[in-house]
Design an enzyme around this catalytic site. Structure first.
Site, PDB file in Angstrom:
ATOM      1  N   TYR B 440       0.825  -1.220   0.000  1.00 37.77           N
ATOM      2  CA  TYR B 440       0.000   0.000   0.000  1.00 37.77           C
ATOM      3  C   TYR B 440       0.856   1.266   0.000  1.00 37.77           C
ATOM      4  O   TYR B 440       2.053   1.216   0.177  1.00 37.77           O
ATOM      5  CB  TYR B 440      -1.075  -0.011   1.071  1.00 37.77           C
ATOM      6  CG  TYR B 440      -0.722  -0.049   2.555  1.00 37.77           C
ATOM      7  CD1 TYR B 440       0.562   0.119   3.042  1.00 37.77           C
ATOM      8  CD2 TYR B 440      -1.749  -0.239   3.478  1.00 37.77           C
ATOM      9  CE1 TYR B 440       0.817   0.093   4.398  1.00 37.77           C
ATOM     10  CE2 TYR B 440      -1.503  -0.264   4.841  1.00 37.77           C
ATOM     11  CZ  TYR B 440      -0.213  -0.092   5.301  1.00 37.77           C
ATOM     12  OH  TYR B 440       0.030  -0.112   6.634  1.00 37.77           O
ATOM     13  N   GLU B 441       0.182   2.374  -0.250  1.00 36.87           N
ATOM     14  CA  GLU B 441       0.871   3.675  -0.412  1.00 36.87           C
ATOM     15  C   GLU B 441       1.933   3.613  -1.497  1.00 36.87           C
ATOM     16  O   GLU B 441       2.971   4.242  -1.402  1.00 36.87           O
ATOM     17  CB  GLU B 441       1.483   4.131   0.923  1.00 36.87           C
ATOM     18  CG  GLU B 441       0.550   4.162   2.113  1.00 36.87           C
ATOM     19  CD  GLU B 441      -0.723   4.953   1.878  1.00 36.87           C
ATOM     20  OE1 GLU B 441      -0.806   5.735   0.916  1.00 36.87           O
ATOM     21  OE2 GLU B 441      -1.676   4.761   2.661  1.00 36.87           O
ATOM     22  N   GLY B 442       1.658   2.853  -2.554  1.00 33.02           N
ATOM     23  CA  GLY B 442       2.621   2.693  -3.637  1.00 33.02           C
ATOM     24  C   GLY B 442       3.506   1.497  -3.383  1.00 33.02           C
ATOM     25  O   GLY B 442       4.263   1.479  -2.407  1.00 33.02           O
ATOM     26  N   GLN B 447       7.522   2.854  -5.969  1.00 34.43           N
ATOM     27  CA  GLN B 447       8.532   3.692  -5.300  1.00 34.43           C
ATOM     28  C   GLN B 447       9.818   3.722  -6.122  1.00 34.43           C
ATOM     29  O   GLN B 447      10.471   4.760  -6.250  1.00 34.43           O
ATOM     30  CB  GLN B 447       8.859   3.152  -3.898  1.00 34.43           C
ATOM     31  CG  GLN B 447       7.677   2.993  -2.962  1.00 34.43           C
ATOM     32  CD  GLN B 447       6.957   4.289  -2.661  1.00 34.43           C
ATOM     33  OE1 GLN B 447       7.563   5.339  -2.660  1.00 34.43           O
ATOM     34  NE2 GLN B 447       5.664   4.206  -2.459  1.00 34.43           N
TER      35      GLN B 447
END
Lengths: 600, 600
Positions: B440-442, B447
């Protein structure tokens, strides 16, 4: 939900084009029956059973798990019916002697069967799989009477067997075991003790379960030299083979685990249970190695299975999920984004799993030749030699392939993004199920010590030398006359570096014996990457030759070459990191005093 | 069950002895309040709350999970009471302006608080944690009226906030988003659409939830340029701040996940829900980055938390489990075997987790200085510069620390052997909870592309150059006058090699733009190992200096030096593997045609 398609073309490639199994089968008596048609037919039937019966039960097994109720265990919906089909198909005795009702085929064919079954549904496969361990132990160490009494039903599959080793306070260190066995007047024994982590220890698939149990007789020497092996049936067996009264063996509970929910992991309590000595008194641990070797190769297959299943299920998602545009130009102009398989990092993850699966298959199938010879070679000398060779490869196969299997499973989750974390897609189940593989049947750390300690240093580097020679021989031969000379050069270079790291490690060990342990994990992982490189080089050589000869199946051979290129470019360099770590001082691991580990 | 002890001495070491936070706090207005006593008091109070209230709820959260019943979500037993204590303690507004009832302390202090809370119980910590993201977005992009209306309750914690980005067909590629927002006569909007993976999207902890939602207005440009941001409260808020009628926002279901069971992952359905534009129309995605950066640093902390918790819980087991004898001589003669911490491979696993935890802490705490400057520096130029620097570090921190956190968690399970797979010990929960962090969050792959694509190549290597300069500067300075010159030399050598790999990658990219993507993962991991090496070198320098000066606390500094030695000897060499892989041809990843991926 995961799906499974048996990779039959790849199995055929490894067996026939790379490893020339037909030539191998000419060297063992059991091989006469294993004609190309027979091998193909068995693979096809096992594939069908795995794809159609077992694969659909994989998610059911995870969701329902096993249930325990006052010593009885109920397996998940459908497991029992599938097991009946297994019995009806005569699968259990495939590689066991015809005199016990088996089919007398080579052990190696049994491993292929295990791979297909296990990839489709590992939890289910453990019920017949653990039974194989018990059968192999009985065959080698049982008396004629014992074999006659137990083997036919075990071969048929109407009974299963287990191996009862671990106790709560000891797993790897079996010398600490406490279970007791006292001789009775009739020659039988009464067993008392509690065993844990007994896979398939209790279930509702069969009418009887034959436990092979490690215990101590009164006055036995301390440690591993005082351990004996016993046959303890759940239901006693009358002389005529019929079932007698219930033995005092009970399943005290089942474990709540991270995964493999479909398989029961049992606490088994023996309370003056009747048992029978198997093999000689106080020689139980050695006898146990028969089982352990089977189980460890079986667990190596679990690693390969995880890589294969992970790859197979991440691939369609990568093909059908459209997200972002490819940097090298739009690939799916009619879609809102390009299929994510066009993004390099998604390919990296897929190709990692693919390379580990296909490389692992070649490693296991080649080692399986030794398991054929170990059981079925004509002379004892040949059998011993094969057992030694297999003994060297076993920790590498078990530890390296289960570690890489975990990485493949994790990569495949990662391909799904956040969806990989959600249960419905089944990707996280692959990971959870595979996670046990680096823990049971000897952790990676135990395998690493077995390899570097027992199989390399205590062996006086004989097996290690033979292994290196095999690599150099292929490397130099293909460097001169091969089609992938770059790979040959890399194979030689990495083997040389490994030898050099090994020499330095031995030098350090002469001063501090912990140097061996400090290098053990990196030594094992290096050996794994190197060993897999050898098989990728061989597979690439075959594929390049076939392509050059224009024999067709171009796409298949091309894919092999591309996967080999990925392996040599992107995975083999990791051996350098293991070499670097292996080359470090023993102090860097052992220097810290215990109190300095404290969290502050 | 896992336990947690706040590593307050280590936090103090990093903050004061390595990073000189008191000097840093003199550079921002909010720092005036952050005196040593205040920092110590806040750390101690957060530690107490984490250890005594949250840690015991970690297992409860996993076992019970959240339950969904017709749009209502019930959190696990004890979560609500703990949350009330959180409100009572005034924790939520710690780093937010006093005008909204916050305490106006630096952002960096909030990160330390988050680390302690999150290590004890990540699932619980996500409820207030996600709310911080909403608060930060509101503060930067809200009107004065909006801030006055929502911030006081959010700062108080009596309301929470969420971020609603993902839809079923798009996560990373937000340009594909479909949710609609139509302007009404009163200036408000009606929102329609369905969002998934909304962490803390519905729960029973607070009376209201303020959703920050991405949606498209009619006629908005396609892709990411047509996305706007809206405030959509679960319960509408009257002008006087009191709660009005229920908005048509409903939780359609919650996900069944591998881990973080204590946090609700919701499908949130908007059905003509009333919302208010936040910031400018069609500039929602840029505004979203405010949140994303907060969330990504927050997720980096999850990686550090996994390493720390894994280490803390494997350590006592390694001290108290007696198995086998040490090769270098018996260590516990009165026990049936030696404590397994005496076995080198067990130490390797423990030290790996320890090195990743302490190294990760230094990395995050140093980056937190930029987050202070980004929000609280005096000039816009300073704030922008800090945002850029933090932007460069964010993908490294997020991806590298979550990947290493997973490895630590897996290692800690491995220390337990088979017992690590059993739920009761809690080790497998650490792994399952941490597993979401690379997704999650990329994802790690996202990234990696953010780093090499946006932050390095598109930035024209300015931030990259500055980063390298920082490493060289420390490296050469300590090579001349430092106490650990070997580390300085390694730091310089690995940085040089990284530069060389980068140059080659750029050369390849001029021919094939996929070269960037093909190298991205290895580039990121290399940057992570290198960056952590820089902090280990700095920590070792401080520890060696303190030891030399005889300032006491010898055991602590000695342990630092030994952990640094482990890092440089056993972990940093992995960068070589990433360099090797990064240096490979783009073809090795991109060469295979799609149809050749097919399983056969």
């Amino acid at each position: 939900m995961t799906t499974f398609k048996a990779p039959v073309r790849d199995i055929d490639f490894v067996l026939n084009e790379v490893l020339d199994y037909q030539a191998h089968y000419k060297t063992i008596a059991a091989g006469a029956e294993a004609t190309p048609d027979m091998v193909e037919a068995i693979t096809a039937e096992a594939a069908k059973f795995a794809e159609e019966v077992l694969s659909p039960l994989n998610k059911v097994g995870d969701e329902e798990g096993c249930t325990w109720n006052d010593s009885e265990v109920t397996t998940p919906t459908g497991f029992k019916e599938a097991y009946q089909m297994w019995i009806d198909g005569g699968w259990q005795g495939l590689s066991h002697p015809t005199e016990y009702g088996g089919q007398g085929l080579p052990m190696s064919l049994g491993l292929i069967k295990s791979e297909l079954i296990g990839t489709a549904n590992w939890s289910w496969g453990m019920y017949p799989g653990l039974s194989l361990g018990a059968m192999n132990t009985l065959i080698v160490h049982g008396t004629e009477e014992q074999k006659a009494q137990y083997m036919p039903k075990l071969c048929e599959g109407t009974w299963t067997g287990t191996m009862c080793l671990t106790e709560a306070h000891c797993g790897s260190d079996l010398g600490q075991m406490k279970s007791k066995a006292e001789l009775q007047e009739d020659g039988s024994y009464k067993l008392t003790g509690s065993k844990i982590f007994i896979s398939a220890g209790e279930h509702d698939l069969t009418e009887n379960i034959i436990h092979i149990v490690l215990a101590r007789t009164p006055g036995a020497p301390e440690g591993t030299k005082g351990i004996s092996l016993f046959i303890v049936p759940k239901v006693k067996v009358n002389d005529d083979g019929s079932l007698g009264e219930r033995n005092s063996v009970k399943c005290g509970s089942i474990e709540h685990k991270m995964g493999i929910h479909g398989n029961s992991t049992c606490v088994i309590n023996f309370d003056d249970a009747t048992g029978y000595l198997l093999g000689k008194e106080n020689e139980g641990l050695n006898a146990m190695f028969t089982f352990m070797n089977t189980a460890r190769i079986g667990t190596a297959i679990q690693g390969l299975a995880a890589s294969e299943l992970a790859y197979q299920n991440a691939l369609p998602y990568a093909m059908d999920r459209y997200s972002m545009r490819s940097l090298s130009g739009t690939k799916n102009p009619d879609k809102p984004g390009d299929a994510i398989i066009h993004h390099p990092d998604v390919r990296r993850m897929l190709l990692t799993a693919k390379a580990f699966a296909e490389g692992g298959r070649a490693m296991i199938y080649d080692a399986a030749k030794y398991s054929d010879h170990m059981v079925q070679a004509e002379t004892q000398a040949e059998r011993d030699a094969a057992e030694n060779e297999l003994g060297f490869l076993t920790p590498i196969l078990k530890a390296f392939l289960t570690e890489t299997g975990l990485e493949s499973a994790s990569n495949a989750m990662q391909v799904f993004g956040g969806h990989g974390y959600i249960k419905e897609h089944g990707m996280e189940q692959i990971y959870r199920d595979a996670r046990i593989a680096t823990l049971y049947e000897g952790t990676t750390g135990i395998q690493a010590m077995d390899l570097i300690g027992r199989k390399v240093v205590l062996d006086g580097f004989k097996l290690y030398g033979g292994f290196c020679k095999k690599l150099y021989k292929f490397g130099f031969k293909s460097l001169i006359g091969g089609k992938r000379r770059g790979y040959s050069a890399k194979l030689i270079g990495y083997t040389l570096a490994w030898n050099w790291h090994t020499v330095k490690m031995v030098a350090r060990a002469s001063k501090n014996r912990d140097a061996v342990g400090a290098a053990s994990y990196d030594f094992l992982m290096y050996s794994g990457y190197l060993s897999m490189a050898y098989y990728w080089a061989r597979m690439a050589e075959v594929a390049a030759t076939k392509l050059a000869s224009g024999e067709g199946d171009t796409a298949f051979y091309q894919a092999k070459l591309e996967t080999a290129e990925f392996y040599f470019s992107r995975l083999l360099p990791r051996a350098k990191a293991h070499g670097g770590s292996m080359g470090s001082s023993t102090e860097s691991v052992m220097g810290m005093d215990l109190e300095r580990f404290t969290v502050r």
